[in-house]
Design a protein around this motif. Structure first.
Motif, PDB file in Angstrom:
ATOM      1  N   SER A  10       0.427   5.782  -5.190  1.00 56.07           N
ATOM      2  CA  SER A  10      -0.419   5.662  -3.989  1.00 56.07           C
ATOM      3  C   SER A  10      -1.363   4.472  -4.094  1.00 56.07           C
ATOM      4  CB  SER A  10      -1.211   6.955  -3.779  1.00 56.07           C
ATOM      5  OG  SER A  10      -0.353   8.067  -3.663  1.00 56.07           O
ATOM      6  N   LEU A  11      -0.814   3.343  -4.438  1.00 53.08           N
ATOM      7  CA  LEU A  11      -1.639   2.168  -4.657  1.00 53.08           C
ATOM      8  C   LEU A  11      -2.333   1.708  -3.376  1.00 53.08           C
ATOM      9  CD1 LEU A  11       0.653   0.309  -7.167  1.00 53.08           C
ATOM     10  CD2 LEU A  11      -1.752   0.871  -7.549  1.00 53.08           C
ATOM     11  N   ARG A  12      -3.515   1.180  -3.574  1.00 49.40           N
ATOM     12  CA  ARG A  12      -4.356   0.711  -2.468  1.00 49.40           C
ATOM     13  C   ARG A  12      -4.712  -0.759  -2.685  1.00 49.40           C
ATOM     14  NH1 ARG A  12      -8.634   5.623  -3.556  1.00 49.40           N
ATOM     15  NH2 ARG A  12      -7.255   7.371  -2.984  1.00 49.40           N
ATOM     16  N   PRO A  13      -5.054  -1.461  -1.632  1.00 52.92           N
ATOM     17  CA  PRO A  13      -5.458  -2.865  -1.813  1.00 52.92           C
ATOM     18  C   PRO A  13      -6.599  -3.030  -2.816  1.00 52.92           C
ATOM     19  CG  PRO A  13      -5.037  -2.432   0.494  1.00 52.92           C
ATOM     20  CD  PRO A  13      -4.941  -1.104  -0.212  1.00 52.92           C
TER      21      PRO A  13
ATOM     22  N   THR B 233       0.837  -1.195   0.000  1.00 51.79           N
ATOM     23  CA  THR B 233       0.000   0.000   0.000  1.00 51.79           C
ATOM     24  C   THR B 233       0.877   1.252   0.000  1.00 51.79           C
ATOM     25  OG1 THR B 233      -1.809  -1.126   1.139  1.00 51.79           O
ATOM     26  CG2 THR B 233      -1.747   1.277   1.273  1.00 51.79           C
ATOM     27  N   GLY B 234       0.532   2.183  -0.895  1.00 48.23           N
ATOM     28  CA  GLY B 234       1.279   3.422  -0.988  1.00 48.23           C
ATOM     29  C   GLY B 234       2.394   3.401  -2.007  1.00 48.23           C
ATOM     30  N   ASP B 235       2.744   2.230  -2.493  1.00 51.02           N
ATOM     31  CA  ASP B 235       3.806   2.100  -3.486  1.00 51.02           C
ATOM     32  C   ASP B 235       3.337   2.569  -4.854  1.00 51.02           C
ATOM     33  OD1 ASP B 235       5.477  -0.954  -2.313  1.00 51.02           O
ATOM     34  OD2 ASP B 235       5.537   1.135  -1.627  1.00 51.02           O
ATOM     35  N   SER B 236       4.302   2.669  -5.761  1.00 50.45           N
ATOM     36  CA  SER B 236       4.020   3.000  -7.154  1.00 50.45           C
ATOM     37  C   SER B 236       4.417   1.833  -8.047  1.00 50.45           C
ATOM     38  CB  SER B 236       4.795   4.246  -7.582  1.00 50.45           C
ATOM     39  OG  SER B 236       4.400   5.374  -6.840  1.00 50.45           O
ATOM     40  N   LEU B 237       3.751   1.769  -9.181  1.00 53.12           N
ATOM     41  CA  LEU B 237       4.043   0.718 -10.152  1.00 53.12           C
ATOM     42  C   LEU B 237       3.649   1.220 -11.533  1.00 53.12           C
ATOM     43  CD1 LEU B 237       4.982  -2.300 -10.226  1.00 53.12           C
ATOM     44  CD2 LEU B 237       2.566  -2.913 -10.297  1.00 53.12           C
TER      45      LEU B 237
ATOM     46  N   GLN C 205      -3.397  -9.571 -23.007  1.00 54.97           N
ATOM     47  CA  GLN C 205      -3.648 -10.743 -22.167  1.00 54.97           C
ATOM     48  C   GLN C 205      -3.779 -10.408 -20.688  1.00 54.97           C
ATOM     49  OE1 GLN C 205      -0.761  -9.637 -22.819  1.00 54.97           O
ATOM     50  NE2 GLN C 205       0.577 -10.103 -21.097  1.00 54.97           N
ATOM     51  N   GLY C 206      -3.418  -9.218 -20.280  1.00 51.67           N
ATOM     52  CA  GLY C 206      -3.544  -8.829 -18.887  1.00 51.67           C
ATOM     53  C   GLY C 206      -2.281  -9.046 -18.081  1.00 51.67           C
ATOM     54  N   THR C 207      -2.113  -8.208 -17.064  1.00 53.34           N
ATOM     55  CA  THR C 207      -0.984  -8.343 -16.145  1.00 53.34           C
ATOM     56  C   THR C 207      -1.527  -8.129 -14.733  1.00 53.34           C
ATOM     57  OG1 THR C 207       1.272  -7.589 -15.650  1.00 53.34           O
ATOM     58  CG2 THR C 207      -0.294  -5.891 -16.358  1.00 53.34           C
ATOM     59  N   LEU C 208      -1.116  -8.961 -13.804  1.00 52.99           N
ATOM     60  CA  LEU C 208      -1.664  -8.953 -12.457  1.00 52.99           C
ATOM     61  C   LEU C 208      -0.935  -7.960 -11.565  1.00 52.99           C
ATOM     62  CD1 LEU C 208      -3.520 -10.144 -10.258  1.00 52.99           C
ATOM     63  CD2 LEU C 208      -1.766 -11.914  -9.897  1.00 52.99           C
ATOM     64  N   VAL C 209      -1.727  -7.113 -10.925  1.00 56.58           N
ATOM     65  CA  VAL C 209      -1.211  -6.172  -9.936  1.00 56.58           C
ATOM     66  C   VAL C 209      -1.831  -6.527  -8.588  1.00 56.58           C
ATOM     67  CG1 VAL C 209      -1.151  -3.764  -9.196  1.00 56.58           C
ATOM     68  CG2 VAL C 209      -0.888  -4.331 -11.624  1.00 56.58           C
ATOM     69  N   THR C 210      -0.985  -6.781  -7.618  1.00 54.94           N
ATOM     70  CA  THR C 210      -1.446  -7.133  -6.283  1.00 54.94           C
ATOM     71  C   THR C 210      -0.883  -6.129  -5.298  1.00 54.94           C
ATOM     72  OG1 THR C 210      -1.473  -9.480  -6.863  1.00 54.94           O
ATOM     73  CG2 THR C 210      -1.573  -8.920  -4.526  1.00 54.94           C
ATOM     74  N   VAL C 211      -1.791  -5.494  -4.538  1.00 53.14           N
ATOM     75  CA  VAL C 211      -1.382  -4.499  -3.554  1.00 53.14           C
ATOM     76  C   VAL C 211      -1.693  -5.054  -2.170  1.00 53.14           C
ATOM     77  CG1 VAL C 211      -1.557  -2.107  -2.800  1.00 53.14           C
ATOM     78  CG2 VAL C 211      -1.948  -2.690  -5.208  1.00 53.14           C
ATOM     79  N   SER C 212      -0.668  -5.263  -1.394  1.00 49.95           N
ATOM     80  CA  SER C 212      -0.858  -5.816  -0.047  1.00 49.95           C
ATOM     81  C   SER C 212      -1.061  -4.696   0.960  1.00 49.95           C
ATOM     82  CB  SER C 212       0.348  -6.665   0.346  1.00 49.95           C
ATOM     83  OG  SER C 212       1.503  -5.860   0.448  1.00 49.95           O
ATOM     84  N   SER C 213      -1.842  -5.006   1.982  1.00 56.02           N
ATOM     85  CA  SER C 213      -2.135  -3.990   2.999  1.00 56.02           C
ATOM     86  C   SER C 213      -1.130  -4.045   4.143  1.00 56.02           C
ATOM     87  CB  SER C 213      -3.545  -4.211   3.548  1.00 56.02           C
ATOM     88  OG  SER C 213      -3.668  -5.502   4.069  1.00 56.02           O
TER      89      SER C 213
END
Length: 124
Positions: A83-86, A12-16, A116-124
């Protein structure tokens, strides 16, 4: 053809930054959008950038945090996510079409080509 990349696991809060590489036609003639689909939820619009005007559109949930940009010389579109969020956790898809009007940028059915898509996972 569209190839999405750049997904991963962040906190959480990171950038990508996720990117979409385009091939097979004249990239500058295509409008490109990003959509996402979280587990158990419907696909939703995230952001789009118009082919000629360069105008952008964002979902309210990401406005001010995400930035879409395009590099016509490299035939790529990027989505910088700050500012990524879960709740941003999802598979992110890029899509493109030559025949989208500004009022239809947010509609998935307006796009003819999908990556095809790419998975983004935001951990809390």
């Amino acid at each position: 053809q569209l190839q999405a990349s750049g997904g991963g696991l962040v906190q959480t809060g990171d950038s990508l930054r996720v990117s979409c590489a385009f091939s097979g036609d004249t990239f500058r003639t295509y409008t490109v959008g990003w959509f996402r689909q979280a587990p158990g939820k419907e696909r939703e619009f995230v952001a789009a950038i118009h082919r000629s005007s360069g105008g952008t559109s964002y979902a309210e949930s990401v406005k001010g945090r995400f930035t879409i940009s395009r590099d016509n010389a490299r035939a790529m579109v990027s989505l910088l996510m700050n500012s990524l969020r879960p709740e941003d956790t999802a598979v992110y898809y890029c899509a493109a079409s030559r025949t989208i009007i500004l009022s239809s940028l947010r509609l998935g059915g307006s796009y003819a080509h999908w990556g095809q898509g790419t998975l983004v996972t935001v951990s809390s």
